[in-house]
Write an enzyme that holds these catalytic residues in place. Sequence first.
Site, PDB file in Angstrom:
ATOM      1  N   TYR A   1      11.166  -6.386  -3.308  1.00 21.84           N
ATOM      2  CA  TYR A   1      10.783  -5.304  -4.218  1.00 21.84           C
ATOM      3  C   TYR A   1      11.288  -5.531  -5.645  1.00 21.84           C
ATOM      4  O   TYR A   1      10.474  -5.578  -6.586  1.00 21.84           O
ATOM      5  CB  TYR A   1      11.220  -3.933  -3.694  1.00 21.84           C
TER       6      TYR A   1
ATOM      7  N   LYS B   1       8.674  -6.644  -8.775  1.00 23.60           N
ATOM      8  CA  LYS B   1       8.503  -5.754  -9.932  1.00 23.60           C
ATOM      9  C   LYS B   1       8.966  -6.445 -11.220  1.00 23.60           C
ATOM     10  O   LYS B   1       8.353  -6.281 -12.284  1.00 23.60           O
ATOM     11  CB  LYS B   1       9.270  -4.449  -9.722  1.00 23.60           C
TER      12      LYS B   1
END
Length: 373
Positions: A155, A159
């Site tokens: 994650y 990002k």
Amino acid sequence: MPGWSCLVTGAGGFLGQRIIQLLVQEEDLEEIRVLDKVFRPETRKEFFNLETSIKVTVLEGDILDTQYLRRACQGISVVIHTAAIIDVTGVIPRQTILDVNLKGTQNLLEACIQASVPAFIFSSSVDVAGPNSYKEIVLNGHEEECHESTWSDPYPYSKKMAEKAVLAANGSMLKNGGTLQTCALRPMCIYGERSPLISNIIIMALKHKGILRSFGKFNTANPVYVGNVAWAHILAARGLRDPKKSPNIQGEFYYISDDTPHQSFDDISYTLSKEWGFCLDSSWSLPVPLLYWLAFLLETVSFLLSPIYRYIPPFNRHLVTLSGSTFTFSYKKAQRDLGYEPLVSWEEAKQKTSEWIGTLVEQHRETLDTKSQ
């Protein structure tokens, strides 16, 4: 400014829906295209029932489908990209997260170039900045300071790389000869009505006699209300379309926080839910350093078993770091460049969220009653 149109990806999500609610109040907006892989029936119904003269077009499609994205972007003035998989627990396969969060963003940027979309706003995350250590202390950090996540967990990594791609694309030449202008917003941990995280915390607590499971009693964060994050996206869309403001915004990233008091994850959960009888878990917790090394051992076991079995540890080092560090940021740059001021006060945000939690309690009262018998 002439009439314009906006595409919102992840429009069926927690943040996406709030952005739509504010977008329909924008002057000169002629069309909103709401895009998600699948919309829940109730969400689709809410879009159809919006009281607005603006055309709302519901699109269901995969962000990995490049041809579909190009069609969705045709004739669009601004793209607000919120679609993402959020998972810090390791439940969702790494490649799935990388595909959606990174490859999907790259696909959308290319679609914007081919369809000559001039403005692109990326919903990033404070996770792209860290924290990298539970010993790290950042209080009221700002954009001029160098904070970058070093985690390889899917994650924060996806990002971070997606944000880099978005900001690097600023200034790209569009197919019609125009120029792509981009910016990224880094909200803190978002709370508010319909928060999937809060919903899970409350439902879990209802199954355990109203005791809130600890997700971080040692950290200091500055959570941000979903309505204020949505408002920042609206201001960014206005800013990139304004010839006077745009030069200061394009290619930049902004931390988005509000006036919610600095507190731990456990404290915010308790503050928002105590009216309904919830209480914090008072049981003893392992010290953060010990939790960190235990997480390392569990991750090692997971790695060793990976050729024959997919073992998902109950927690990992990244999660322990998030729940044990001091990591807060100021919104002064957004205030300066975007004209951002929180639309909703802490008191109002707290009240709205607490009232929504009350509806959750009502919906799941039968579960609570069963557990208390």
